[in-house]
Structures are given as C-alpha cells and as structure tokens.
Design a protein around this motif. Structure first.
Motif, PDB file in Angstrom:
ATOM      1  N   GLU A 197       0.813  -1.223   0.000  1.00 40.85           N
ATOM      2  CA  GLU A 197       0.000   0.000   0.000  1.00 40.85           C
ATOM      3  C   GLU A 197       0.842   1.266   0.000  1.00 40.85           C
ATOM      4  O   GLU A 197       0.451   2.277  -0.576  1.00 40.85           O
ATOM      5  N   VAL A 225      -3.950   7.760  -3.753  1.00 42.47           N
ATOM      6  CA  VAL A 225      -5.100   7.997  -2.877  1.00 42.47           C
ATOM      7  C   VAL A 225      -5.305   9.497  -2.688  1.00 42.47           C
ATOM      8  O   VAL A 225      -6.413  10.010  -2.819  1.00 42.47           O
ATOM      9  N   CYS A 266     -12.658   6.533   2.612  1.00 43.62           N
ATOM     10  CA  CYS A 266     -11.643   5.910   1.757  1.00 43.62           C
ATOM     11  C   CYS A 266     -11.108   4.676   2.463  1.00 43.62           C
ATOM     12  O   CYS A 266     -10.517   4.799   3.547  1.00 43.62           O
ATOM     13  N   CYS A 276      -8.393   2.200   2.300  1.00 45.91           N
ATOM     14  CA  CYS A 276      -7.100   2.019   1.636  1.00 45.91           C
ATOM     15  C   CYS A 276      -6.412   0.743   2.094  1.00 45.91           C
ATOM     16  O   CYS A 276      -5.188   0.667   2.150  1.00 45.91           O
TER      17      CYS A 276
END
Length: 202
Positions: free
Chosen positions: A98, A105, A190, A192
């Motif tokens: 990530e 993002v 969001c 993520c």
C-alpha cells in the motif's frame, strides 16, 4: 449486556473467545441474543441457532436511514504473491504494497472529494502516518486517530472534527473509527486496505 434470563451481545460477529467460551459452555443456561450489521464471520452457526434478518441495506437506503453510496476505485496495489494469514493478507504485506500508492489515494481524493469531510482507513499505523504526511503536504488538514492515540488527544481531535465547517477535514485510522463512531456530515470514506474476502470489513 445482560437482560432477564439472557445475554445480549453487541457486534456479535466479533467472536471474542471470552464470551463465546462462556455461552457455549454447559454452565450457561441463558438465552443469548446477538446483534450485528455484518453477520459474516465463520463459526457463528456454532454459537447461534437462528438468524433473523430484520432488514437489508437496500431497504435502509430506500427509507433514508442509510445514504446511497457512489463507489470509486483508485489504482489497486499488486498483491500477487503477498503473504496471507487466516485468509487475509498480513498487515506487513498490506503495508509494504500500500505504501507505494499513497500518492494515488491523495490525488484521487483531491479529484473526487476535495473539501468533503472524510474518514480514511489505512492498513497499519505506519501506512496511516504516511497517508497523513502526504495529505498535509498537499494542503489538507488531517489527523491520525489510531489505537496509539491517547483518550485526551482523541477527544481534542473529535472536538475539532465534528463542527460542520471544521477546518480539519480528514481523519485517518486503522480500526479505531470502525465501530461506534457517529459524525453525521461525513461525506467520504476511503478504504485504503487491500482485502481478499473480508465482507464485514468491506
């Protein structure tokens, strides 16, 4: 929670060993009622004998209790060959994969949700710290709200975040904001975290 001749378990999809061992033991004679909005955990049928589906997300959305969702997707991390545990990718694997797309993002948030009050879920605290760094660097007020945040700091952060016109627009967390959090004017979430099959988290 306890009621006459019974035990009420909130968020019963979280099968904590302490209450599961007790309610499934021979000594427990109580009626056990479990409440969950996400009853997807494997093993629940070993604890409960009946499922009552009171409503659906569609019905709740149609009645105005839930807000209709508009879903967008950023570039997904490449999780090929990543380490797994219990059916999900490990925190370490999620964090490593990530961290390479944090900028995506932030860029997508500015494009799709700029200015909207937002909650962001990261894979680990380190991932959340990097998300915060890049949001702040892009000119957005953001704060961490994790298991490492003291009660005093949590109260102060929420005090700044709750007003409708708050300058603090983004809260970033791993799981600390997942349950029992209620700020009605949040417009964007969001997620993520890469997920393989966790329906309750997704």
């Amino acid at each position: 929670s306890y009621f006459a001749n019974g035990i009420l378990v909130h968020n019963c999809h979280t099968l904590y060993k302490t209450w599961v061992d007790y309610v499934t033991s021979a000594e427990c004679k109580a009626v056990v009622v479990g409440l969950s909005a996400t009853p997807f955990s494997p093993g629940m049928a070993k604890v409960f004998t009946r499922l009552i589906n009171a409503t659906t997300m569609h019905d709740l959305t149609e009645s105005g209790v839930l807000v209709p969702m508009r879903i967008f997707s950023c570039r997904k991390p490449d999780m090929a060959g990543a380490e797994t545990s219990g059916g999900e990718w490990t925190d370490k694997a999620a964090e490593e994969r990530e961290l390479v797309i944090v900028g995506d993002v932030v860029t997508e948030w500015h494009r799709l949700a700029h200015g909207k009050k937002t909650i962001i879920f990261g894979a680990t605290v380190k991932h959340c710290e990097e998300l915060k760094r890049q949001f702040v660097e892009s000119g957005v007020q953001a704060e961490l709200y994790t298991g490492q945040t003291s009660d005093e700091d949590r109260a102060a952060i929420l005090e700044r975040y709750k007003p409708h016109d708050a300058e603090l627009r983004v809260l970033i967390s791993v799981e600390a904001l997942a349950k029992g959090f209620d700020v009605k004017d949040v417009e964007c979430v969001c997620d993520c975290r890469p997920l393989r099959k966790s329906l309750s988290t997704a």
